[in-house]
Scaffold this motif. Sequence first.
Motif, short mmCIF file in Angstrom:
data_model
loop_
_atom_site.label_atom_id
_atom_site.label_comp_id
_atom_site.label_asym_id
_atom_site.label_seq_id
_atom_site.Cartn_x
_atom_site.Cartn_y
_atom_site.Cartn_z
N UNK A 1 46.64 29.55 34.33
CA UNK A 1 47.85 29.58 33.62
C UNK A 1 48.65 31.04 33.64
N UNK A 2 48.32 32.06 34.51
CA UNK A 2 49.02 33.02 34.89
C UNK A 2 48.47 33.66 36.06
N UNK A 3 49.30 34.56 36.94
CA UNK A 3 48.99 34.88 38.04
C UNK A 3 47.47 35.81 38.03
N UNK A 4 47.56 36.57 36.77
CA UNK A 4 46.40 37.43 36.58
C UNK A 4 45.13 36.75 37.08
N UNK A 5 45.10 35.57 36.22
CA UNK A 5 43.87 34.70 36.32
C UNK A 5 43.24 34.73 37.84
N UNK A 6 44.34 34.46 38.80
CA UNK A 6 44.08 34.40 40.25
C UNK A 6 43.74 35.76 40.89
N UNK A 7 44.40 36.94 40.59
CA UNK A 7 43.86 38.24 40.92
C UNK A 7 42.60 38.48 40.46
N UNK A 8 42.03 38.17 39.22
CA UNK A 8 40.86 38.22 38.61
C UNK A 8 39.73 37.85 39.31
N UNK A 9 39.96 36.41 39.68
CA UNK A 9 39.09 35.84 40.78
C UNK A 9 38.82 36.43 41.81
N UNK A 10 39.53 37.20 42.58
CA UNK A 10 39.32 38.00 43.85
C UNK A 10 38.59 39.27 43.34
N UNK A 11 38.45 39.56 41.97
CA UNK A 11 37.67 40.88 41.53
C UNK A 11 38.55 41.84 41.83
N UNK A 12 39.92 41.73 42.11
CA UNK A 12 40.82 43.16 41.93
C UNK A 12 41.22 43.58 40.39
N UNK A 13 40.92 44.60 40.09
CA UNK A 13 41.34 45.17 38.91
C UNK A 13 42.84 45.09 38.53
N UNK A 14 42.98 44.46 37.27
CA UNK A 14 44.18 44.22 36.95
C UNK A 14 44.43 45.26 35.51
N UNK A 15 45.63 46.15 35.48
CA UNK A 15 45.82 47.15 34.57
C UNK A 15 46.61 46.48 33.30
N UNK A 16 46.53 46.74 32.23
CA UNK A 16 47.34 46.26 31.02
C UNK A 16 48.15 47.32 30.87
N UNK A 17 49.44 46.78 30.56
CA UNK A 17 50.61 47.73 30.20
C UNK A 17 51.27 47.24 28.80
N UNK A 18 51.31 48.09 27.86
CA UNK A 18 51.78 47.72 26.75
C UNK A 18 53.19 47.28 26.56
N UNK A 19 53.60 45.96 26.21
CA UNK A 19 54.85 45.46 25.98
C UNK A 19 55.33 45.51 24.62
N UNK A 20 56.12 44.59 24.29
CA UNK A 20 56.69 44.50 22.96
C UNK A 20 56.62 43.27 22.41
N UNK A 21 56.53 43.04 21.11
CA UNK A 21 56.21 41.90 20.48
C UNK A 21 57.41 40.68 20.52
N UNK A 22 58.74 41.38 20.68
CA UNK A 22 59.78 40.56 20.85
C UNK A 22 59.77 39.72 22.19
N UNK A 23 58.99 40.10 22.98
CA UNK A 23 59.10 39.27 24.34
C UNK A 23 58.47 37.95 24.35
N UNK A 24 59.10 37.04 23.53
CA UNK A 24 58.44 35.69 22.98
C UNK A 24 58.98 34.71 24.11
N UNK A 25 58.14 33.65 24.40
CA UNK A 25 58.59 32.59 25.33
C UNK A 25 59.10 31.46 24.50
#
Length: 226
Positions: A179-203
């Motif tokens: 459902x997102x690109x991170x899931x694909x990257x997680x599957x190859x066991x590459x570490x994904x960093x979290x960056x804090x965003x804002x609550x108004x970035x709504x879809x």
Amino acid sequence: MIPAAGSGKRMGAGFNKLFLKLGEKPIFIHTLEAFQQDPNCREIILAVKNEEKHEIEAYLHQFEITKVTQMVEGGSERQYSVDACLSAYKGDGVVLVHDAARPFIRRAVIHALVQEAAVSGAAIVGVKAKDTMKLAPKGIVQETVNRDHLWIVQTPQAFRAEVLRKASTQAKADQFLGTDESMLVERIEYPVKMVEGTYDNVKMTTQEDLAIGEILLKRVQQEEEV
Ligand code: CTP
Ligand code: MG
């Protein structure tokens, strides 16, 4: 890379929700403007439906969006639309994937994300969960999840191109759909960093989001005035 080839079923407009207006402009134009105005953004690759290409091009022209270098045909799933963008990108820089349906992304967040991805190779934007979160399979509470470890994930998601290419190739080989690109990257066991965003970035997903969007737009416009 901006996937814009969905159909917006949950919005229930009867057409691609991205054409719905927030203020004077279609939703996707607000989204593109964030990147148009970002001096670090070199090019935008847009995934669209073939039958919507001309209408989109007309809007790009009207609102002076000049950074769209390629428009590719989207697929039946979001991931396929992103794949089409990735195939069209021949560079080796940091690539960002951002939903066309998130018009309130802030430039400072994009900046922080790119800084992180340039160093670590993979970083995604999210916000911390505000509510108490419980795991409740089949509607029965199993446990209360430690909120400190929980993030609500948004886009953009940023990767060094070679990292995303490798993850995408592997997902294709395994016929894995995420459902997102991170899931694909997680599957190859590459570490994904979290960056804090804002609550108004709504879809913009359902009608309620549109109502919230109108309010957020007014606030952004007021911020720009001062
Ligand atoms: N998207 C895409 N190709 C698809 C599906 C989605 O490019 N096959 C894009 C959408 O246009 C949107 C983003 O991916 O910008 C996030 O998807 P979502 O919010 O789910 O939009 P839709 O799929 O259009 O909406 P719905 O799921 O309600 O039909
Ligand atoms: Mg969808």
